[in-house]
Design a protein around this motif. Structure first.
Motif, mmCIF file in Angstrom:
data_model
loop_
_atom_site.group_PDB
_atom_site.id
_atom_site.type_symbol
_atom_site.label_atom_id
_atom_site.label_comp_id
_atom_site.label_asym_id
_atom_site.label_seq_id
_atom_site.Cartn_x
_atom_site.Cartn_y
_atom_site.Cartn_z
ATOM 1 N N GLU A 296 63.806 84.063 -78.782
ATOM 2 C CA GLU A 296 64.067 85.676 -77.781
ATOM 3 C C GLU A 296 64.005 85.271 -76.516
ATOM 4 O O GLU A 296 64.161 86.025 -76.046
ATOM 5 N N PHE A 297 63.903 84.573 -75.479
ATOM 6 C CA PHE A 297 63.556 83.493 -74.383
ATOM 7 C C PHE A 297 64.858 83.712 -73.821
ATOM 8 O O PHE A 297 65.067 84.197 -72.654
ATOM 9 N N GLU A 298 65.822 82.986 -74.820
ATOM 10 C CA GLU A 298 67.416 83.101 -74.573
ATOM 11 C C GLU A 298 67.880 84.187 -74.283
ATOM 12 O O GLU A 298 68.630 84.254 -73.544
ATOM 13 N N LYS A 299 67.442 84.903 -75.352
ATOM 14 C CA LYS A 299 68.061 86.273 -75.252
ATOM 15 C C LYS A 299 67.610 87.032 -74.597
ATOM 16 O O LYS A 299 68.533 88.035 -73.598
ATOM 17 N N GLN A 300 66.315 87.732 -74.272
ATOM 18 C CA GLN A 300 65.831 88.874 -73.461
ATOM 19 C C GLN A 300 66.166 88.627 -71.683
ATOM 20 O O GLN A 300 66.075 89.161 -71.402
ATOM 21 N N ASP A 304 69.151 85.323 -64.145
ATOM 22 C CA ASP A 304 68.264 85.637 -62.495
ATOM 23 C C ASP A 304 66.464 85.790 -63.189
ATOM 24 O O ASP A 304 66.109 85.952 -61.954
ATOM 25 N N GLY A 305 66.424 85.830 -64.016
ATOM 26 C CA GLY A 305 64.890 85.965 -64.409
ATOM 27 C C GLY A 305 64.164 87.226 -65.004
ATOM 28 O O GLY A 305 62.997 87.250 -65.149
ATOM 29 N N THR A 306 65.195 87.950 -65.388
ATOM 30 C CA THR A 306 64.611 89.484 -65.423
ATOM 31 C C THR A 306 64.576 89.962 -67.053
ATOM 32 O O THR A 306 65.960 89.388 -67.666
ATOM 33 N N SER A 307 63.425 90.466 -67.336
ATOM 34 C CA SER A 307 63.843 90.947 -68.334
ATOM 35 C C SER A 307 65.566 91.777 -68.542
ATOM 36 O O SER A 307 65.526 92.787 -68.121
ATOM 37 N N TYR A 308 65.589 92.122 -69.722
ATOM 38 C CA TYR A 308 67.267 92.502 -69.917
ATOM 39 C C TYR A 308 66.882 93.872 -70.539
ATOM 40 O O TYR A 308 67.209 95.057 -70.558
ATOM 41 N N THR A 343 62.994 79.319 -66.024
ATOM 42 C CA THR A 343 63.168 80.957 -65.937
ATOM 43 C C THR A 343 62.367 81.277 -65.602
ATOM 44 O O THR A 343 61.822 82.509 -64.919
ATOM 45 N N LEU A 344 60.848 80.481 -66.206
ATOM 46 C CA LEU A 344 59.587 81.653 -66.385
ATOM 47 C C LEU A 344 59.045 81.468 -64.761
ATOM 48 O O LEU A 344 58.737 82.496 -64.571
ATOM 49 N N ALA A 345 59.184 80.477 -63.904
ATOM 50 C CA ALA A 345 59.403 80.888 -62.993
ATOM 51 C C ALA A 345 59.695 82.158 -61.979
ATOM 52 O O ALA A 345 59.653 82.434 -61.021
#
Length: 628
Positions: A296-300, A304-308, A343-345
């Motif tokens: 889900e992390f890879e998908k959502q 640029d580190g933002t939620s889709y 990516t979390l950063a």
């Protein structure tokens, strides 16, 4: 026919493998619903302690002792921003049945408190309570059509996340006062009595079950050494087991475009597999859920580190969920990919960029004030987790569709048209080209928030409409049309066009192509002024009857004062800046919702614009020390 076309389009988009998974998940839910209905209606669907002991062949005393040894070691650091006085004041109010609901203090003494829309009850509404005895799968949430006269399930769910249990636990840890223990037990017993397993709206949404499970587990960590009878803990553990069993059979995997809902299911389930980690078969479940969260992390989460999901507020919620996942993985020594940490950063970078001060951040898209824990993500955590590299003043979040200029004086954002069909569109607004502005950390131009969801289709659509944003628009014409779906927008696909100039932001969109026009906006930031240039191009045969309108929505804390052809923009009797323009703006009363369920009066400005192609209309926000 329209419904059938939409379904066929979805099948084509997600592909055969995803379709099979969706069908399998629906079959799982269907079997669970059918199997448990009669037991639930008879109020005996929940597991009892005898069946739990028998199923796992455990010794009660040994099981309790092991549970008490399992500590959530990160809690002290996570929650240390809250002062002792704040903790005790809040907990003492809770014990007196005075709880905070969407930043409003409300007395919760009603026997129906777990099922009542208290914001609606304040208005003396007669129908503000959801039926606590209805089977969860048969509950229909029907949207109100006009003003907010329909009970809002989101308000009820907020209370039933049980975040107050953590606050009581913190107060008990500080003081050792038994009154917090007594009230904790009273709440749990009352909640269980009023929320029989699988009955009522508090078993309707798996996301809410997942978030509630996390709060129940953290509360256990605070109270596990208190003088509490084993019979209570047996009921408590069975309650958590019911949460786990429910999640295993009701995943919110409805199509390939999963959201914060499915993520909440997974992270709540991850915490449950930790809590029940000594039970047979739990390691396999934990391995699966860790793998699924990473997928889900890879998908959502975009590059640029933002939620889709296209919302800054939901980005914060999703970041909190992934952060809680990271903390427990770290405690369990579960190795996460380096790409996850990088990516979390970036996710925290985006929050930092959106923050106009230590408390306020810009609102793009929907906002329902949702958090997992009552404290959300403290500012210190954001600063601690973000990337430490030096940044330019101007940042382009190309996948989210947002450019942000942030320095000591200015905080300016510009929304771009960015969308692809793999994204859920339910939390997007008609806000392409919209601007936000803050000066010296004080919000001036703001996006409106959401106010409500299903409680009123009228207000839901009003707050996400184009005319509620800081844009040029055409009266009565939306960038994307609304239909019966309150959580979808039919947005055309578009990639963001990147501009390299570090002082100029640009957006050009064809969302009004159906009326023959392209809208262009350019922002130029100087040391003492922000210039906004708006213009129109003909994209096809133009509708000459249209009237362009330029709109500005101000923070409720801002006061405007007319000065000949300009407007003084004031905060606490201090002039922040002056709006200079040749357009004839008129003041009108609007609304901004900074907390879900409330709309605050706000001053807005609106000007009719001549329908002249390619001519630039300039709005200048100038700092007072540069005003001649």
């Amino acid at each position: 026919m329209f419904y059938l076309k939409r379904k066929l389009k979805k099948i084509y988009q997600v592909g055969p493998r995803e379709c099979w998974r969706i069908v399998s998940n629906r079959s799982l839910i269907h079997r669970f619903v059918q199997k448990n209905k009669q037991h639930a209606l008879q109020k005996n669907a929940a597991i009892n302690w005898q069946d739990f002991e028998s199923k796992y062949v455990i010794n009660c005393v040994q099981f309790f002792e092991q549970l008490k040894k399992n500590n959530l070691i990160f809690l002290n650091d996570y929650l240390k921003d809250i002062t002792s006085n704040e903790i005790l004041n809040t907990a003492n109010n809770i014990v007196q049945n005075r709880w905070l609901l969407f930043n409003e203090s409300i007395i919760f003494k009603s026997k129906d408190r777990w099922h009542t829309d208290f914001l609606l009850k304040k208005n003396d509404a007669t129908d503000c309570v959801f039926d606590p005895d209805m089977y969860f799968n048969e509950i229909q949430i029907i949207a109100g059509k006009s003003d907010r006269h329909v009970k809002d399930v989101r308000v009820v769910w907020e209370l039933n996340r049980l975040q107050m249990l953590v606050q009581l636990g913190q107060a008990f840890k500080l003081t050792g006062d038994e009154k917090f223990v007594d009230y904790f037990q009273e709440l749990i017993i009352d909640w269980c009595n009023q929320n029989a397993y699988l009955l009522g709206v508090n078993w309707l949404c798996p996301m809410e079950v997942g978030i509630r499970a996390i709060n129940l587990i953290i509360a256990f960590d605070y109270f596990k050494h208190a003088h509490i009878d084993n019979n209570f803990w047996q009921q408590y553990i069975c309650l958590l087991y019911d949460h786990m069993n429910y999640l295993e059979n009701t995943w919110e995997y409805y199509d390939g475009r999963t959201s914060n809902h499915y993520l909440s299911d997974l992270v709540g389930y991850f915490y449950l597999t930790w809590f029940f980690g000594d039970l047979h078969g739990m390691q396999k479940k934990q391995d699966w859920v860790v793998s699924e969260v990473l997928k889900e992390f890879e998908k959502q989460i975009q590059l640029d580190g933002t939620s889709y999901e296209g919302s800054t507020s939901y980005h914060v919620l999703v970041t909190e969920l992934f952060y809680l996942f990271y903390l427990l993985c770290d405690q369990l020594h579960i190795s996460l990919p380096q790409s996850f940490m990088q990516t979390l950063a970036k996710m925290f970078d985006f929050i930092d960029a959106c923050n106009v001060n230590t408390k306020d951040m810009i609102t793009i898209g929907d906002s329902d004030s949702g958090k997992v824990l009552y404290c959300g993500l403290p500012y210190r955590i954001v600063q601690q987790m973000k990337n430490r590299l030096d940044r330019h003043e101007l940042q382009h979040f190309v996948d989210f569709g947002l450019s942000i200029l942030k320095n000591r004086t200015w905080h300016v954002s510009l929304r771009h048209h960015v969308y692809n069909n793999r994204q859920p569109s339910g939390h997007f607004h008609n806000d392409v080209g919209s601007v936000t502005l803050a000066i010296d950390g004080i919000p001036i131009l703001v996006d409106p928030g959401s106010y409500c969801y299903t409680a009123s289709a009228k207000w839901r659509n009003f707050f996400r409409s184009v005319e509620q944003h800081n844009v040029m628009f055409f009266k009565g014409t939306e960038q994307a049309d609304f239909d019966e779906r309150l959580f979808a927008l039919s947005l055309p696909e578009k990639k963001y066009i990147h501009y390299d100039d570090d002082k100029i932001l640009k957006e050009s969109h064809i969302l009004y192509d159906n009326v023959g026009l392209t809208l262009n906006r350019e922002l130029k930031i100087e040391e003492k002024a922000l210039f906004i240039y708006d213009s129109l191009n003909e994209s096809s045969k133009m509708n000459s009857d249209l009237v362009p309108v330029l709109n500005f929505v101000f923070s409720p804390k801002i006061v405007l004062q007319k000065e000949q052809d300009s407007w003084l923009i004031m905060y606490r009797n201090k002039v922040l800046c002056m709006l200079e323009t040749e357009l004839k703006f008129e003041q009108y009363n609007g609304w901004v919702s900074d907390v879900y369920g409330k709309k605050n009066d706000a001053i807005c400005l609106r000007a009719k614009v001549p329908l002249t192609l390619k001519e630039q209309y300039v709005s200048c926000f100038r700092l007072p020390n540069s005003i001649v």
